[in-house]
Design an enzyme around this catalytic site. Structure first.
Site, mmCIF file in Angstrom:
data_model
loop_
_atom_site.group_PDB
_atom_site.id
_atom_site.type_symbol
_atom_site.label_atom_id
_atom_site.label_comp_id
_atom_site.label_asym_id
_atom_site.label_seq_id
_atom_site.Cartn_x
_atom_site.Cartn_y
_atom_site.Cartn_z
ATOM 1 C CG ASP A 125 -2.086 -0.965 1.092
ATOM 2 O OD1 ASP A 125 -2.127 -1.699 0.089
ATOM 3 O OD2 ASP A 125 -2.941 -1.006 2.007
ATOM 4 C CG HIS A 183 -24.605 -29.616 -15.271
ATOM 5 N ND1 HIS A 183 -25.147 -28.353 -15.402
ATOM 6 C CD2 HIS A 183 -25.647 -30.454 -15.031
ATOM 7 C CE1 HIS A 183 -26.465 -28.440 -15.257
ATOM 8 N NE2 HIS A 183 -26.799 -29.701 -15.032
#
Length: 462
Positions: free
Chosen positions: A309, A441
């Site tokens: 940061d 799926h």
């Protein structure tokens, strides 16, 4: 005086990862941290505790709204706020102690205290001075102040205070419609607070794909959050246990006042470099108060590096971690690398929002020809079964080459689904590559494949 190959200042995600990687590479390593626990803002008062509250409050929402429809009947649970805070804190404790274990495992010395750098190659903590061939600055960020808003962390709070309120407020005003404000705003909205978000801009989540941003705001409004857009906050005043927020609408300069039990200041963060002594060292800074670094994360002072940061780029824990590993490689004489074009961003509301790469707006601004493949979660069987049919996957690909340029997901497990696209982009994959890959799926991930199919001849299930 103790001698090290490298000393890292700051034990947040960037710092502790850099320390562990340096040790793995055979360097004698120490990490300086002034908190009582390791992990920095992220583990102590940021990412991890907020996710615990997001999870707990989402479970409450499920019990109140979806359990009965699934045949799970009974009295809805009540909120034991002190116990929820205990759960949050135990989550924090488990994670921070995990970092301590990793330091011991990798033989990283934890120097407890706050550091200054009196000169290159030296770090002072308290009365002790340590020498190091290399120093990595990873001191993170702090909440950015806003003129007219005096934070007391009781009534007017930053994200730190918002994670440990004495009680759930009846009325919460959030200043700023970015990631932190929306995540914590949604927590308290689920817990019963009346939440109003005041934002200076005309859209939420600046920098996000505009279509996703509009859809996201509609969903949050449906969940009970109120938005005041284009509003410049003039002041926030606390009196005993109440507060007032005064703002002006930019469109007509009219002044308005909102009453609140709690005000959350969430207008962003700024680099935390106070007390390091960078001015005296001659470390070059950017106009925005960040530490300037070169392509090897080295500052203008030889042997002193900076990551996370405190330097340019998105203030994200995972970006800091990547830079921590890369800087460690540089210090060890190897080649560190960070692909800044493939850094995902996630908002952990429900539904989650995730993105990587270009947006339609950035592609238009660059004049690049592109195509869009979209698929709604309403066409996904798993999502419909789990009351998560809201949202969509949006894939952006180069119009000529079909190479994936970006992806934007709003929907269930978006923060996990985005990484399939990150890997694809890292390997320079095309939308067709993704479309031709078999997906299990029923899973949410099929929506990503369908969006890739939509970049070609068209999706199957829509």
């Amino acid at each position: 005086m103790s001698n090290y190959d490298v000393i890292i200042i700051g034990a947040g995600p960037g710092g502790y990862v850099a320390a562990i990687r340096c040790a793995q590479l055979g360097l004698k390593t120490a990490c300086v941290e002034g908190r009582e626990t390791l992990g920095g803002t992220c583990l102590n008062v940021g990412c991890i505790p907020s996710k615990a509250l997001l999870h707990a409050s989402h479970m409450l929402h499920e019990a109140e709204h979806n359990f009965a429809e699934m045949g799970l009947k009974g009295k809805s649970p009540s909120v034991d706020w002190p116990q929820m805070l205990n759960y949050k804190q135990s989550t924090v404790g488990t994670n921070t102690k995990g970092i301590e274990f990793l330091f011991k495992k990798n033989k990283v010395d934890w120097i407890k205290g706050w550091a200054t750098v009196p000169e290159a190659g030296k770090v002072k903590v308290g009365d002790e001075t340590y020498t190091a061939k290399n120093i990595i600055l990873a001191t993170g960020s702090e909440p950015a102040p806003l003129k007219g808003v005096e934070v007391d962390e009781k009534t007017i709070v930053t994200s730190t205070g918002a994670l440990e309120l004495g009680k759930v407020p009846k009325k919460l005003v959030v200043i700023g419609a970015g990631v932190i404000g929306l995540e914590l705003g949604s927590v308290y909205a689920r817990l019963g607070a009346e939440v109003t978000v005041v934002e200076f801009l005309d859209s939420i989540t600046p920098g996000m794909d505009a279509e996703v941003s509009r859809q996201f705001q509609k969903m949050l409004t449906k969940q009970g959050l109120t938005f005041v857009m284009g509003a410049a906050v003039q002041k926030a005043e606390a009196s005993k246990s109440k507060a007032k927020v005064t703002y002006k609408l930019r469109k007509d300069d009219s002044e308005h006042v909102i009453d609140a039990d709690t005000v959350l200041l969430a207008t962003g963060r700024r680099p935390f470099v106070d007390g390091l002594g960078l001015d005296a060292l001659g470390v070059k800074m950017t106009e925005r108060g960040q530490i300037a670094v070169n392509g090897s994360w080295e500052t203008s002072v030889k042997g002193i590096y900076a990551i996370g940061d405190v330097i340019e780029g998105p203030m994200l824990a995972h970006k800091a971690e990547d830079e921590g590993m890369a800087a460690a490689e540089q210090v060890a004489g190897k080649h560190g690398h960070v692909n800044y074009s493939v850094i995902p961003g996630v908002i952990y509301t429900h539904p989650e929002v995730a993105n990587v790469g270009e947006t339609e707006e950035t592609l238009k601004a660059a004049g690049r020809a592109y195509k869009v493949g979209k698929f709604s979660f309403m066409g996904n069987a798993r999502a419909k079964a789990n009351f998560s049919g809201d949202g969509f996957v949006k894939l952006l690909a180069d119009k000529e080459t079909d190479r994936i340029l970006g992806c934007h997901i709003i929907g269930p497990a978006a923060g996990d689904l985005i990484h399939e696209v990150c890997v694809a982009m890292e390997f320079g994959a095309s939308a067709q590559d993704l479309a031709m890959t078999c997906h299990a799926h029923p899973t949410y991930s099929e929506a990503v494949r369908e969006a890739a199919l939509a970049c070609g001849d068209g999706a199957i299930h829509m």
